[in-house]
Scaffold this motif. Structure first.
Motif, short mmCIF file in Angstrom:
data_model
loop_
_atom_site.label_atom_id
_atom_site.label_comp_id
_atom_site.label_asym_id
_atom_site.label_seq_id
_atom_site.Cartn_x
_atom_site.Cartn_y
_atom_site.Cartn_z
N ARG A 173 16.28 25.45 38.29
CA ARG A 173 14.86 25.74 38.44
C ARG A 173 14.15 24.57 39.10
NH1 ARG A 173 13.47 25.74 32.03
NH2 ARG A 173 15.44 26.88 32.04
N ILE A 174 12.97 24.87 39.64
CA ILE A 174 12.10 23.87 40.25
C ILE A 174 10.89 23.69 39.34
CG2 ILE A 174 10.73 23.24 42.28
CD1 ILE A 174 12.51 25.17 43.89
N VAL A 175 10.55 22.44 39.04
CA VAL A 175 9.42 22.15 38.16
C VAL A 175 8.56 21.09 38.82
CG1 VAL A 175 10.79 22.71 36.11
CG2 VAL A 175 10.66 20.33 36.89
N SER A 176 7.38 20.88 38.28
CA SER A 176 6.49 19.85 38.83
C SER A 176 6.97 18.46 38.43
CB SER A 176 5.06 20.06 38.32
OG SER A 176 5.01 19.90 36.92
N ALA A 177 6.60 17.48 39.22
CA ALA A 177 7.05 16.11 38.96
C ALA A 177 6.59 15.61 37.60
CB ALA A 177 6.55 15.18 40.07
N ASP A 178 5.38 15.98 37.20
CA ASP A 178 4.87 15.46 35.93
C ASP A 178 5.47 16.15 34.71
OD1 ASP A 178 3.59 17.85 36.39
OD2 ASP A 178 1.60 17.14 35.80
N THR A 179 6.21 17.24 34.92
CA THR A 179 6.86 17.90 33.79
C THR A 179 8.39 17.80 33.85
OG1 THR A 179 6.96 20.07 34.89
CG2 THR A 179 4.97 19.55 33.61
N LEU A 180 8.91 17.08 34.85
CA LEU A 180 10.36 17.05 35.07
C LEU A 180 11.12 16.61 33.82
CD1 LEU A 180 12.83 17.28 36.96
CD2 LEU A 180 12.39 14.91 37.66
N LEU A 181 10.80 15.43 33.29
CA LEU A 181 11.53 14.95 32.12
C LEU A 181 11.24 15.79 30.89
CD1 LEU A 181 11.58 11.04 32.26
CD2 LEU A 181 13.45 12.66 32.63
N GLY A 182 9.99 16.26 30.77
CA GLY A 182 9.66 17.13 29.64
C GLY A 182 10.49 18.40 29.64
N GLU A 183 10.65 19.00 30.81
CA GLU A 183 11.46 20.22 30.93
C GLU A 183 12.92 19.91 30.62
OE1 GLU A 183 10.74 23.35 31.63
OE2 GLU A 183 8.68 23.31 32.38
N ALA A 184 13.41 18.79 31.12
CA ALA A 184 14.80 18.42 30.86
C ALA A 184 15.04 18.21 29.37
CB ALA A 184 15.17 17.15 31.64
N PHE A 185 14.10 17.54 28.71
CA PHE A 185 14.26 17.30 27.28
C PHE A 185 14.10 18.58 26.47
CE2 PHE A 185 14.30 12.84 28.12
CZ PHE A 185 14.92 12.28 27.01
N ALA A 186 13.27 19.50 26.92
CA ALA A 186 13.14 20.77 26.22
C ALA A 186 14.47 21.52 26.24
CB ALA A 186 12.05 21.62 26.86
N ILE A 187 15.14 21.53 27.38
CA ILE A 187 16.46 22.17 27.47
C ILE A 187 17.45 21.42 26.58
CG2 ILE A 187 18.37 22.75 29.00
CD1 ILE A 187 16.30 22.90 31.29
N ALA A 188 17.43 20.09 26.68
CA ALA A 188 18.37 19.28 25.91
C ALA A 188 18.19 19.51 24.40
CB ALA A 188 18.18 17.80 26.23
N GLU A 189 16.94 19.58 23.96
CA GLU A 189 16.70 19.76 22.53
C GLU A 189 17.10 21.15 22.05
OE1 GLU A 189 12.65 18.57 22.45
OE2 GLU A 189 13.14 16.41 22.46
N ARG A 190 16.96 22.16 22.92
CA ARG A 190 17.42 23.50 22.54
C ARG A 190 18.94 23.51 22.39
NH1 ARG A 190 13.22 25.23 26.04
NH2 ARG A 190 14.64 25.55 27.82
N ILE A 191 19.62 22.80 23.28
CA ILE A 191 21.08 22.71 23.17
C ILE A 191 21.48 21.94 21.93
CG2 ILE A 191 23.16 21.76 24.24
CD1 ILE A 191 21.81 22.24 26.97
N ALA A 192 20.79 20.82 21.68
CA ALA A 192 21.14 19.97 20.54
C ALA A 192 20.91 20.65 19.20
CB ALA A 192 20.32 18.67 20.60
N ALA A 193 20.05 21.66 19.16
CA ALA A 193 19.79 22.38 17.91
C ALA A 193 20.92 23.33 17.55
CB ALA A 193 18.48 23.15 18.03
N ASN A 194 21.82 23.60 18.47
CA ASN A 194 22.91 24.53 18.23
C ASN A 194 24.11 23.82 17.60
OD1 ASN A 194 21.46 26.67 19.39
ND2 ASN A 194 22.09 26.03 21.45
N GLY A 195 25.10 24.60 17.22
CA GLY A 195 26.30 24.00 16.63
C GLY A 195 26.98 23.06 17.61
N PRO A 196 27.10 21.78 17.29
CA PRO A 196 27.63 20.82 18.26
C PRO A 196 29.07 21.10 18.67
CG PRO A 196 27.36 19.80 16.10
CD PRO A 196 26.68 21.12 16.04
N LEU A 197 29.89 21.51 17.74
CA LEU A 197 31.27 21.84 18.10
C LEU A 197 31.31 23.07 19.01
CD1 LEU A 197 33.22 21.32 14.74
CD2 LEU A 197 33.07 19.77 16.69
#
Length: 265
Positions: free
Chosen positions: A180-204
């Protein structure tokens, strides 16, 4: 050393911080980035990584042509293996945890190879993507010739590889190179939102699913399904699966305790 490593809960933020050099990697910084990923892999509390570049002009412009590629040529001239584990990322299975690339500006040559070694790629509208190595008499040797045709249509991959030309963010999204394409001011926020959704799942389960996809792509459907079934069997034998299924039955969020464990070989 200009490779920044920051822990934010279960997410690691890794920043290539050489903006004056368009975040190119010389030999020293290439090795430093590899060391960071080893630390990330070994830390049981870190579940997802985010890779980005500092300064806004470039994610990474690849190996420094003045130092890195001459070093690679010297290695090749002396008969040493020429496979490039660029930034400790571009060989198979080097990083078992999910990594998200947050891309702004130029993402070219080894920089694009780093991004393609990540599992999810998001970018800003000004991002530029290309594999320019043939212009300088070499090929994309950090996985470029192998990953790009697996991510996009072969014709699109060959056009980029053989011409050395860059493409913009819109075409990169259209052909499936970025998610996806996002704005520069939300780039890291969007990346962390995806990362945190992944991290909430079963790690194994997350790591096993990544392995199933990566290893299944080069197998027949039957062999890929067999791999998936074997990984599922191992997951069902784990404490993570027991907790996840119990949490579902009890209508609560699961609390996983096997974050650092690995499935038995």
């Amino acid at each position: 050393m200009s490779i920044d490593f920051e822990r934010r809960g279960a997410v690691a933020l890794v920043t290539i911080n050489r903006p004056d050099a368009m975040n190119a990697l010389d030999v020293e910084h290439d090795r430093a980035l590899a060391d960071v990923w080893k630390e990330f892999e070994a830390d049981e509390t870190l579940l997802v990584g985010v890779l980005t570049g500092a300064g806004g002009r470039a994610f990474c412009s690849g190996g420094d042509l003045k130092t890195y590629m001459p070093w690679r040529r010297d290695v090749a001239l002396h008969g040493t293996a020429s496979t490039i584990s660029f930034g400790g990322m571009t060989l198979a299975d080097e990083i078992t945890k999910p990594v998200i690339a947050a891309i702004q500006g130029h993402c070219i040559a080894g920089g694009l190879e780093l991004a393609m070694a990540c599992d999810v790629r998001i970018c800003t509208a000004d991002a530029k993507f290309g594999l320019a190595e043939v212009r300088w008499g070499v090929l994309p040797g950090g996985g470029g010739t192998q990953r790009l045709p697996r991510l996009v249509a072969v014709g699109c991959a060959l056009e980029m590889i053989l011409t050395g030309e860059t493409i913009g963010a819109e075409r990169a999204e259209r052909i499936g190179l970025v998610n996806r394409i996002v704005s520069a001011d939300t780039l890291l926020g969007e990346a962390f939102a995806i990362a945190e959704r992944i991290a909430a799942n079963g790690p194994l389960a997350v790591r096993a699913a990544k392995r199933a996809v990566q290893h299944g792509l080069d197998r027949s459907l039957a062999d890929g399904l067999a791999l998936e079934g074997e990984l599922q069997k191992r997951l069902l034998q784990s404490a993570d699966a027991e907790e996840g299924l119990r949490a579902f039955a009890e209508r609560r969020r699961p609390v996983y305790t096997a974050a650092g464990a690995r499935l038995k070989a």
